[in-house]
Design an enzyme around this catalytic site. Structure first.
Site, short mmCIF file in Angstrom:
data_model
loop_
_atom_site.label_atom_id
_atom_site.label_comp_id
_atom_site.label_asym_id
_atom_site.label_seq_id
_atom_site.Cartn_x
_atom_site.Cartn_y
_atom_site.Cartn_z
CG ASN A 138 5.36 4.90 -0.86
OD1 ASN A 138 6.50 4.46 -1.02
ND2 ASN A 138 4.77 4.93 0.33
CD1 TRP A 139 6.58 2.70 -7.30
CD2 TRP A 139 8.75 2.41 -7.79
NE1 TRP A 139 6.77 3.11 -8.59
CE2 TRP A 139 8.09 2.96 -8.93
CE3 TRP A 139 10.11 2.16 -7.89
CZ2 TRP A 139 8.76 3.23 -10.11
CZ3 TRP A 139 10.78 2.44 -9.07
CH2 TRP A 139 10.11 2.97 -10.17
CE LYS A 140 3.07 1.74 0.82
NZ LYS A 140 2.00 1.33 1.71
CG HIS A 157 4.45 5.97 4.49
ND1 HIS A 157 4.00 4.81 5.08
CD2 HIS A 157 3.71 6.12 3.34
CE1 HIS A 157 3.03 4.29 4.34
NE2 HIS A 157 2.85 5.06 3.28
CD GLU A 202 3.78 1.17 4.80
OE1 GLU A 202 4.76 1.36 4.05
OE2 GLU A 202 2.64 0.86 4.37
CD GLU A 231 -0.04 7.82 2.51
OE1 GLU A 231 -0.09 7.65 1.29
OE2 GLU A 231 0.74 7.19 3.24
N GLY A 242 -2.82 -0.36 2.51
CA GLY A 242 -2.55 -1.78 2.29
C GLY A 242 -3.70 -2.67 2.74
N GLY A 277 0.12 3.75 -3.32
CA GLY A 277 0.90 2.58 -2.91
C GLY A 277 0.84 1.49 -3.98
N GLY A 278 0.13 0.40 -3.68
CA GLY A 278 0.10 -0.78 -4.55
C GLY A 278 -0.18 -0.47 -6.03
C1 3PY Z 1 -0.81 3.28 0.20
O1 3PY Z 1 -1.64 3.72 -0.60
O2 3PY Z 1 -0.85 2.11 0.59
C2 3PY Z 1 0.27 4.13 0.72
O3 3PY Z 1 0.76 3.88 1.79
C3 3PY Z 1 0.77 5.24 -0.12
O4 3PY Z 1 1.84 5.88 0.49
#
Ligand code: 3PY
Length: 249
Positions: A9-11, A95, A97, A167, A173, A233-234
């Protein structure tokens, strides 16, 4: 036997140049990935570039969100048909966020899940509790409520076409990861809740862990019986880290 899935998930990160380098790096290391299915969920505007680079690579791609509506006066929104036009197989819905910053409710997320499924996309339904909720001891009821919204709209069979990602919001994060035992407890709860309605759907359902998953904790997490991969994520923004997780899965 469920095939693990590792989805990045590149966001809201990257540029045309950086994603090109990232994808080159991931493609170069895919030979070492023996078991997992691999996908990246990119910012919508980069999906044509992702499609161009990943077509025929065996790596899937998808969006990070989608509208519940098919078309019309919804400025700024992206329809499931548009994701399909660019070859997406997956889309993340709900998600944390999006729930926190865009006010997405369980009902809206369930409608997005249904729209994705109707279009032939694989929805990745995110569920998870905040730190406050964990400390109050209501993790299970929060996750159950988020899951039940989808089941109530379309029946438990809808989960046969999707993926669930647990999650914990407090692990997103923050660099904090749920311990494998904490994660397994919730994954087991999700599978059990689905099994109460349909054992076959529950057995086939892939439940990913998300929240600061990295190469050095991936193996231990994915070794748990109800953890079927990760939503990353990151670490998905670095080819070596992402591949480290994909090979561990
Ligand atoms: C994370 O690992 O920070 C995520 O939100 C993956 O979606």
């Amino acid at each position: 036997m469920r095939q693990p899935l590792v989805a990045g998930n590149w966001k809201m990160n990257g540029s045309l140049e950086s994603i090109s380098l990232l994808l080159q790096g991931i493609k170069a290391g895919m030979g070492d990935v023996k078991r997992a299915a691999v996908a990246v969920c990119a910012p919508a505007i980069y999906l044509p570039a992702v499609q161009q680079q990943l077509q025929g690579s065996g790596i899937g791609w998808g969006g990070q969100d989608v509208s519940a509506e098919a078309s019309g006066a919804y400025t700024g929104e992206i329809a499931t048909s548009m994701l399909k036009d660019f070859g997406c197989q997956y889309v993340i819905v709900g998600h944390s966020e999006r729930r926190a910053y865009h006010g997405e409710t369980d009902e809206l997320v369930a409608r997005k899940y249904a729209a994705a499924r109707a279009a032939g996309l694989i929805p990745i339904l995110c569920v998870g509790e905040t730190l406050d909720e964990r400390e109050q001891g209501v993790t299970e009821s929060v996750v159950a409520r988020q899951l039940d919204a989808v089941i109530q709209l379309e029946g438990v069979g809808a989960l046969a076409d999707g993926v669930v990602a647990y999650e914990p919001v407090w692990a997103i994060g923050t660099g904090k990861t749920a311990t494998p035992e904490q994660a397994q407890e919730v994954h087991g709860f999700i599978r059990q809740r689905v099994a109460e309605q349909d054992a076959t759907v529950a057995e086939g359902l892939r439940i990913l862990y998300g929240g600061s998953m990295k190469p050095d904790n991936a193996q231990e997490l994915i070794a748990k019986p109800d953890i079927d991969g990760g939503l990353i994520g990151g670490a998905s923004l670095n080819a070596a880290d992402f591949l480290g997780i994909c090979t561990a899965a």
